[in-house]
Design a protein around this motif. Structure first.
Motif, mmCIF file in Angstrom:
data_model
loop_
_atom_site.group_PDB
_atom_site.id
_atom_site.type_symbol
_atom_site.label_atom_id
_atom_site.label_comp_id
_atom_site.label_asym_id
_atom_site.label_seq_id
_atom_site.Cartn_x
_atom_site.Cartn_y
_atom_site.Cartn_z
ATOM 1 N N CYS A 1 0.794 -1.166 -0.147
ATOM 2 C CA CYS A 1 -0.139 -0.161 -0.132
ATOM 3 C C CYS A 1 0.914 1.230 -0.160
ATOM 4 N N TYR B 1 4.751 0.306 1.445
ATOM 5 C CA TYR B 1 4.984 -0.401 2.758
ATOM 6 C C TYR B 1 3.995 -1.668 2.585
ATOM 7 N N CYS C 1 1.556 -3.439 3.624
ATOM 8 C CA CYS C 1 0.292 -3.343 4.403
ATOM 9 C C CYS C 1 -0.219 -4.680 4.637
ATOM 10 N N SER D 1 -0.680 -5.799 8.512
ATOM 11 C CA SER D 1 -1.885 -6.045 9.246
ATOM 12 C C SER D 1 -1.835 -7.346 10.143
ATOM 13 N N HIS E 1 -6.732 -2.009 9.834
ATOM 14 C CA HIS E 1 -5.751 -3.153 9.402
ATOM 15 C C HIS E 1 -6.776 -4.074 8.560
ATOM 16 N N LEU F 1 -4.787 1.625 7.169
ATOM 17 C CA LEU F 1 -4.938 1.571 5.590
ATOM 18 C C LEU F 1 -5.354 2.869 5.208
ATOM 19 N N PHE G 1 -4.626 2.513 -1.127
ATOM 20 C CA PHE G 1 -4.717 1.044 -0.839
ATOM 21 C C PHE G 1 -5.668 0.650 -1.959
#
Length: 156
Positions: free
Chosen positions: A51, A59, A61, A65, A111, A137, A142
């Motif tokens: 994302c 990064y 993501c 998460s 997340h 997010l 994203f």
């Protein structure tokens, strides 16, 4: 007397389908006692999904998460209540830690997103609050996890 017993049984909370310490498989999948459990009503980024942060930096993501969920569940007993079975044979369940809905926690902290197709109106308030606060997010850009999976499989 029978009516009273029936009413009492109807008001008694159901026992968890599975309960114990959970291993986090990914941002929306747990394992308890060798039982894979897909969290009901939420969709987290996939492990390989990236994302964009607010500053434009990319990064991982999906991994983040899963890591945040693992930290949240660390050394706690998770109680899961089966709702369904998915196409992979996994239990789909609402899970709780200390009486808190894990799916609601994931969505509220950004997340995961609510899986609208399955969640109905569940987690609407949590998602709205996460968006408003720019949590997780929602702090950058994203691709919805379902759309990301579809793109990875060539649109299938």
């Amino acid at each position: 007397m029978i009516l009273v017993l029936v009413l009492l049984a109807a008001c008694t909370p159901a026992a968890p389908t599975v309960m114990g310490r959970a291993s986090v498989i990914d941002g929306d999948t747990l394992e308890i006692h060798d039982q894979r459990i897909r969290l009901w009503g939420v969709d987290a980024p996939e492990g390989r999904q990236s994302c964009d942060a607010a500053d434009g930096a990319v990064y991982a993501c999906g991994r983040l998460s899963a890591n945040r969920l693992d930290q949240h569940l660390q050394d706690k007993t998770v109680a899961c209540f089966e709702e369904d079975t998915d196409r992979y044979g996994r239990m789909v369940a609402r899970c709780e830690v200390d009486g808190e809905d894990v799916g609601a926690w994931l969505v509220r902290h950004g997340h995961a997103v609510r899986y609208a197709r399955y969640a109905g109106t569940a987690y609407l308030a949590e998602e709205a609050a996460a968006k408003q606060d720019g949590a997780g997010l929602w702090s950058g850009r994203f691709t919805n996890p379902e759309d990301w999976r579809r793109a990875q499989s060539g649109g299938r």
